[in-house]
Design an enzyme around this catalytic site. Structure first.
Site, PDB file in Angstrom:
ATOM      1  N   ASN A  52       4.649   9.226   7.263  1.00 21.14           N
ATOM      2  CA  ASN A  52       5.549   9.071   8.408  1.00 21.14           C
ATOM      3  C   ASN A  52       6.983   8.909   7.915  1.00 21.14           C
ATOM      4  OD1 ASN A  52       6.152   6.115   8.064  1.00 21.14           O
ATOM      5  ND2 ASN A  52       3.916   6.024   8.292  1.00 21.14           N
ATOM      6  N   PRO A 111      -7.880   0.156   7.929  1.00 19.78           N
ATOM      7  CA  PRO A 111      -7.933  -1.279   8.255  1.00 19.78           C
ATOM      8  C   PRO A 111      -6.562  -1.751   8.715  1.00 19.78           C
ATOM      9  CG  PRO A 111      -7.980  -0.938   5.869  1.00 19.78           C
ATOM     10  CD  PRO A 111      -8.052   0.417   6.497  1.00 19.78           C
ATOM     11  N   ASP A 143      -2.186   4.830  10.828  1.00 16.41           N
ATOM     12  CA  ASP A 143      -3.319   4.318  11.613  1.00 16.41           C
ATOM     13  C   ASP A 143      -4.630   4.965  11.182  1.00 16.41           C
ATOM     14  OD1 ASP A 143      -1.891   2.542  13.245  1.00 16.41           O
ATOM     15  OD2 ASP A 143      -1.053   4.229  14.358  1.00 16.41           O
ATOM     16  N   ILE A 195      -3.967  -4.278   8.368  1.00 15.11           N
ATOM     17  CA  ILE A 195      -3.663  -5.307   7.367  1.00 15.11           C
ATOM     18  C   ILE A 195      -3.164  -6.576   8.049  1.00 15.11           C
ATOM     19  CG2 ILE A 195      -2.301  -5.812   5.291  1.00 15.11           C
ATOM     20  CD1 ILE A 195      -1.960  -2.704   5.003  1.00 15.11           C
ATOM     21  N   LYS A 214      -7.493  21.940  -3.558  1.00 14.90           N
ATOM     22  CA  LYS A 214      -6.604  22.328  -2.461  1.00 14.90           C
ATOM     23  C   LYS A 214      -7.366  23.220  -1.462  1.00 14.90           C
ATOM     24  CE  LYS A 214      -2.378  24.832  -1.498  1.00 14.90           C
ATOM     25  NZ  LYS A 214      -1.385  25.761  -1.982  1.00 14.90           N
TER      26      LYS A 214
HETATM   27  O1  C5P Z   1      -0.272  -1.249  15.521  1.00 12.90           O
HETATM   28  P1  C5P Z   1       1.032  -0.933  14.911  1.00 12.90           P
HETATM   29  O2  C5P Z   1       0.937   0.031  13.767  1.00 12.90           O
HETATM   30  O3  C5P Z   1       2.113  -0.558  15.865  1.00 12.90           O
HETATM   31  O4  C5P Z   1       1.476  -2.339  14.321  1.00 12.90           O
HETATM   32  C1  C5P Z   1       2.621  -2.509  13.575  1.00 12.90           C
HETATM   33  C2  C5P Z   1       2.514  -3.762  12.739  1.00 12.90           C
HETATM   34  O5  C5P Z   1       1.234  -3.905  12.174  1.00 12.90           O
HETATM   35  C3  C5P Z   1       3.459  -3.710  11.561  1.00 12.90           C
HETATM   36  O6  C5P Z   1       3.790  -5.027  11.219  1.00 12.90           O
HETATM   37  C4  C5P Z   1       2.595  -3.064  10.494  1.00 12.90           C
HETATM   38  O7  C5P Z   1       3.062  -3.361   9.186  1.00 12.90           O
HETATM   39  C5  C5P Z   1       1.245  -3.683  10.769  1.00 12.90           C
HETATM   40  N1  C5P Z   1       0.098  -2.808  10.465  1.00 12.90           N
HETATM   41  C6  C5P Z   1      -0.724  -3.136   9.416  1.00 12.90           C
HETATM   42  N2  C5P Z   1      -1.832  -2.366   9.160  1.00 12.90           N
HETATM   43  C7  C5P Z   1      -2.099  -1.272   9.897  1.00 12.90           C
HETATM   44  C8  C5P Z   1      -1.259  -0.941  10.968  1.00 12.90           C
HETATM   45  C9  C5P Z   1      -0.159  -1.724  11.211  1.00 12.90           C
HETATM   46  O8  C5P Z   1      -0.463  -4.123   8.736  1.00 12.90           O
HETATM   47  N3  C5P Z   1      -3.145  -0.556   9.616  1.00 12.90           N
END
Ligand code: C5P
Length: 403
Positions: free
Chosen positions: A213, A310, A282, A312, A292
């Protein structure tokens, strides 16, 4: 570098080839809004002329304790009284040894001895050959100077003017500025251990392609820098970014969300605060192919089978330490609309006391941003400013909440 604005420094140069860096240091200090009074030893003047330093500092340079330009002939007193610090850069081994013994046979050492110790801190940036640096006498002197309340900066490593390679180079001017900025920053997070995730993650599809991203990592790195300056011990777990590690911050590079998850869980037990600024993907591929994917083998575009990564932050927020308040968790949300409503929702969904929201597309890759802080009390806006400035404000907000 807002701490350096309107500060006044006595910049002392002693004999060493690193004097050439002092010219740039002087310029950088002035550019940061400071004023500089240069004082040089006789040795320093062998390496760089007072003319150069006068031109750069826009003030006459002082070298002699008998200089008649001061009406009372007391340059050693007059020049230090309105200084916010005396900075010796470069500090030679000889000058350090002199400071240690309180000797005062030239203007600069005399000034250091005659300074009001509580009001005018003394900061030294050593510079010398690697053997001189590692000599037990020098190391002993440095330790003693630190004990005496002198702020001794580190040294750089690398190729030296003499051709040898090792420790002892004077820090680069910008590193010294960074250290000064830290020195003058209020230690709002002194002794706290912070764990910060930053940047994007990269989820491989095959050995040459992947999903990522637009996160640049700049906000997270600025927060890491601000926390370190505020006295915290900072560990930064970063996805793939092209940013310099902030001074004094421990950095661990990871690529995928899974790696970031593992690294975070391995480190979080000792942290007091966890700040999740990373834009974690996500989804990842259910399986990554070894070779490849070739266009010609596919009749139609390949279907990507995605599975969820997961979360985090959510995982950390559910640990017993987070629930008991021993670990304070801060989440981030990059949205494209409806900031406040989505931030309120996300804070509850993630189970964190503080959520910081921003409009992602408006700030990705830029040096500026605007933040909305949402906690149980309500929302607070930190208006559009540099990410450095916002990070400093965020540290203040954080300090209020964890003190
Ligand atoms: O759900 P979303 O991605 O919008 O959430 C953003 C927050 O959750 C941020 O603080 C991001 O660092 C954290 N996050 C995470 N692990 C993920 C997705 C998001 O720690 N897999």
């Amino acid at each position: 570098m807002k701490q350096l604005k309107n500060k006044h420094f006595v910049l002392g140069l002693t004999g060493g080839i690193a004097c050439y860096k002092a010219a740039e240091l002087c310029r950088a200090l002035i550019k940061a809004g400071a004023s500089v009074q240069v004082v040089m030893t006789e040795g320093a003047a062998q390496f760089i002329t007072p003319v150069t330093m006068q031109a750069l500092s826009d003030r006459p340079v002082f070298s002699s304790q008998w200089d008649p330009r001061e009406s009372n002939n007391m340059a050693h007193i007059n020049l230090s009284r309105d200084a916010d610090a005396i900075l010796i850069a470069p500090a030679s081994a000889e000058f350090v040894a002199k400071l240690l013994h309180g000797r005062a046979d030239d203007l600069l050492s005399l000034m250091c001895l005659a300074r009001p110790i509580e009001k005018v801190p003394l900061i030294v940036a050593p510079a010398m050959n690697k053997e001189m640096w590692s000599n037990p006498a020098t190391q002993r002197n440095m330790a003693q100077l630190t004990q005496d309340g002198v702020h001794v900066l580190g040294v750089g490593a690398g190729e030296q003017a003499c051709g040898e390679v090792g420790d002892g180079r004077m820090l680069e001017p910008l590193e010294i500025l960074e250290a000064l900025e830290s020195f003058f920053t209020r230690k709002l997070l002194l002794g706290k251990k912070l764990l910060i995730t930053a940047g994007p993650t990269y989820e491989a599809i095959d050995p040459v392609r992947g999903i990522t991203n637009l996160s640049s990592g700049k906000m997270g790195f600025a927060i890491a820098r601000a926390c370190q300056r505020a006295g915290a011990q900072v560990k930064l777990i970063s996805g793939p970014v092209s940013l310099e590690t902030p001074h004094g911050v421990e950095r661990l590079d990871v690529t995928s969300a899974e790696q970031m998850y593992t690294a975070t869980l391995e480190s979080v037990d000792s942290a007091d605060v966890f700040i999740a600024t990373a834009a974690v993907a996500d989804w990842k591929l259910s399986s990554v192919v070894d070779q490849k994917i070739k266009k010609k083998n596919e009749k139609s575009p390949p279907k990507l089978d995605l599975v969820e990564n997961p979360d985090i932050l959510k995982t950390v927020a559910q640990t017993s330490r987070a629930k008991s308040g021993a670990l304070y968790c801060v989440g981030f949300a990059a949205e494209s609309e409806n900031l406040q409503a989505l931030a309120v929702e996300k804070r509850i969904a993630k189970g964190v006391p503080l959520l910081v929201a921003n409009i992602g597309p408006a700030t990705f890759g830029l040096d500026e941003n605007a933040l909305l802080l949402v906690d149980a009390e309500g929302a607070k806006e930190l208006p559009w400013a540099s990410k450095e400035e916002l990070a400093t404000q965020l540290v203040e907000e954080l300090a209020k909440r964890i003190s």
